[in-house]
Design an enzyme around this catalytic site. Structure first.
Site, PDB file in Angstrom:
ATOM      1  CB  SER A 187      -0.954  -0.011   1.191  1.00 28.62           C
ATOM      2  OG  SER A 187      -0.238  -0.229   2.390  1.00 28.62           O
ATOM      3  CG  HIS A 215      -3.953  -0.773  -2.024  1.00 22.86           C
ATOM      4  ND1 HIS A 215      -4.520   0.435  -2.351  1.00 22.86           N
ATOM      5  CD2 HIS A 215      -3.613  -0.680  -0.717  1.00 22.86           C
ATOM      6  CE1 HIS A 215      -4.501   1.231  -1.294  1.00 22.86           C
ATOM      7  NE2 HIS A 215      -3.959   0.579  -0.285  1.00 22.86           N
ATOM      8  CE  LYS A 246      -7.296   0.514   1.212  1.00 23.76           C
ATOM      9  NZ  LYS A 246      -6.405  -0.430   1.873  1.00 23.76           N
TER      10      LYS A 246
HETATM   11  C1  LIG Z   1      -6.426  -0.603   3.359  1.00 27.56           C
HETATM   12  C2  LIG Z   1      -5.814  -1.922   3.595  1.00 27.56           C
HETATM   13  C3  LIG Z   1      -6.416  -2.832   4.447  1.00 27.56           C
HETATM   14  C4  LIG Z   1      -7.617  -2.478   5.264  1.00 27.56           C
HETATM   15  O1  LIG Z   1      -8.766  -2.413   4.500  1.00 27.56           O
HETATM   16  P1  LIG Z   1     -10.030  -1.585   5.075  1.00 27.56           P
HETATM   17  O2  LIG Z   1     -11.168  -2.158   4.321  1.00 27.56           O
HETATM   18  O3  LIG Z   1      -9.771  -0.138   4.775  1.00 27.56           O
HETATM   19  O4  LIG Z   1     -10.103  -1.856   6.529  1.00 27.56           O
HETATM   20  C5  LIG Z   1      -5.844  -4.085   4.571  1.00 27.56           C
HETATM   21  N1  LIG Z   1      -4.725  -4.418   3.899  1.00 27.56           N
HETATM   22  C6  LIG Z   1      -4.110  -3.541   3.065  1.00 27.56           C
HETATM   23  C7  LIG Z   1      -2.874  -3.965   2.332  1.00 27.56           C
HETATM   24  C8  LIG Z   1      -4.632  -2.263   2.899  1.00 27.56           C
HETATM   25  O5  LIG Z   1      -4.009  -1.408   2.103  1.00 27.56           O
END
Ligand SMILES: *Cc1c(COP(=O)(O)O)cnc(C)c1O
Length: 404
Positions: A187, A215, A246
């Site tokens: 990320s 992602h 996302k």
């Molecule tokens: C954003 C993210 C999460 C968490 O996801 P949410 O739905 O926002 O809680 C988990 N793993 C990675 C790699 C992320 O970038």
């Protein structure tokens, strides 16, 4: 009423905040006044928004909005209970069946967030006799899940499958389950985890293979099916996590795998057992989002066209977008490496002042000395908007001595 005098109980928190202020990395929250869109208003200022994870513009897609409203009228605003008590609604199951078909797996379970999906799953499937082999840059939710499981955590160097294999070899004669786990897309750097190599290792050493595709969902693979599809590793990854927060545009996380994995999580994953399920509007929104991934693949094409243009121009201008002392991005996540934490935060603030929203990220989110701006383009940015952002970034960076 007069305010009570300060109490000393939480003074150590104030001390930490003062320390952040002294280092220049203390932040305040920017407030979005309208919709999560390519051009929108934060703190009353119009900006080109390069900070959201709304990769495909689904967070305000009219069909998703309609689905959320219709589900609210039909089923109300809340589910009323945790899933295992009385809070499993038909629409929750419809979403899970939809995701399972999309991912070509037996079953799926949705959690309240991607964070809950990772932390709840890792902590449920392993115990203190077990081992977790984890990439050093894996997401915080994996790290927290690993700690909660009380398994022994072995960290391998970033994307270093040979190092992972060495750790697996050292454990070959040790009893206990082994889990190999990686982010599909990292990320903070935007590089892609070596899911193919790690899954082959997991197979060779009899380890469980798990991928966090937060992602990668909606970004990599056919119609955004994720890193497992990108690498053609169907059937080789035991646990696939994705997020609905996302590219999917709403909120939630999911785990895909065998029927028994999902059934086990119903019985043992603590966020599933002890935290209330999504409102029906969220499930309805996500169902519609998966329809759109299948019906409008041109969104993903535009995302990649915009990414190539934006990253090509940043390189041409002389920005460090990774690849030397930090990993090279391979996705729309675009780190612009500054190094010093204070300088990165100041660059971000100056860009905001000139109408470009790109978040500054410093320690502890990224290693000390590798502070950066993180920019994410979406399918919905026009080339004109991206060029305007690039022109601003060049001008501000030259003024601040970041570019010569
Ligand atoms: C954003 C993210 C999460 C968490 O996801 P949410 O739905 O926002 O809680 C988990 N793993 C990675 C790699 C992320 O970038």
């Amino acid at each position: 009423m007069t305010q009570a005098p300060p109490r000393p109980q939480l003074a150590h928190l104030t001390a930490v905040l003062n320390d952040l202020r002294a280092k220049g990395t203390h932040f305040t929250l920017r407030v979005l006044d309208d919709q999560q869109a390519p051009v929108c208003h934060y703190d009353g200022r119009e900006v080109i928004n390069l900070a959201s994870n709304n990769y495909l513009g689904l967070a305000n897609h009219p069909k998703l909005v309609e689905a959320a409203v219709a589900a609210t009228y039909a089923f109300g605003v809340g589910s009323g209970a945790v899933r295992t008590i009385a809070g499993t609604m038909r629409i929750h199951l419809e979403l899970e069946e939809k995701i399972a078909r999309f991912k070509n797996v037996e079953a799926c379970v949705v959690f309240q967030s991607g964070f809950a999906a990772n932390a709840g799953t890792v902590s449920a499937i392993l115990g203190k006799e077990d081992f977790i082999l984890s990439d050093e840059l894996n997401h915080a939710s994996i790290i927290d899940g690993a700690r909660l499981s009380r398994a022994t955590i072995k960290v391998f160097r970033h994307k270093d499958a040979a190092h992972c294999e060495q750790l697996l070899q050292e454990l070959e004669n040790t009893p206990g389950h082994k889990l190999v786990i990686t982010d599909g897309v990292f990320s903070m750097d935007g590089d892609i985890g070596p899911v193919d190599k790690l899954a082959a290792l997991a197979e060779k050493y009899g380890a469980i293979m798990m991928v966090d595709d937060a992602h990668a969902s909606g970004v990599l693979g056919r119609n955004g099916r994720g890193s497992v599809d990108h690498f053609g590793m169907h059937g080789k990854v035991d646990v696939q996590v994705g997020t609905l927060s996302k590219a999917i545009g709403a909120l939630g996380g999911y785990v895909c795998g065998t029927r028994d994995l999902i059934d086990y999580l119903y019985h043992r994953a603590r966020p599933f057992l002890f935290s209330t399920s999504h409102p029906p509007s969220v499930a309805a929104t996500c169902i519609e989002a998966f329809n759109i991934l299948e019906a409008e693949p041109e969104r993903i094409e535009r995302l990649w066209t915009n990414t190539r243009h934006f990253q090509g121009e940043l390189k041409r201008l002389g920005f460090n977008i990774g690849g030397v002392t930090t990993p090279a991005t391979e996705t729309p996540i675009t780190p612009i490496i500054i190094g010093d934490g204070r300088a990165a935060m100041e660059f971000s603030r100056a860009l905001f002042g000139e109408g470009v929203m790109a978040t500054g990220i410093a320690f502890p989110t990224v290693p000390e000395g590798k502070a950066r701006i993180r920019a994410i383009v979406t399918s919905e940015h026009t080339l004109a908007q991206l060029d305007r952002a690039l022109e601003t970034m060049e001008r501000v960076a030259k003024r601040m001595g970041i570019l010569q």
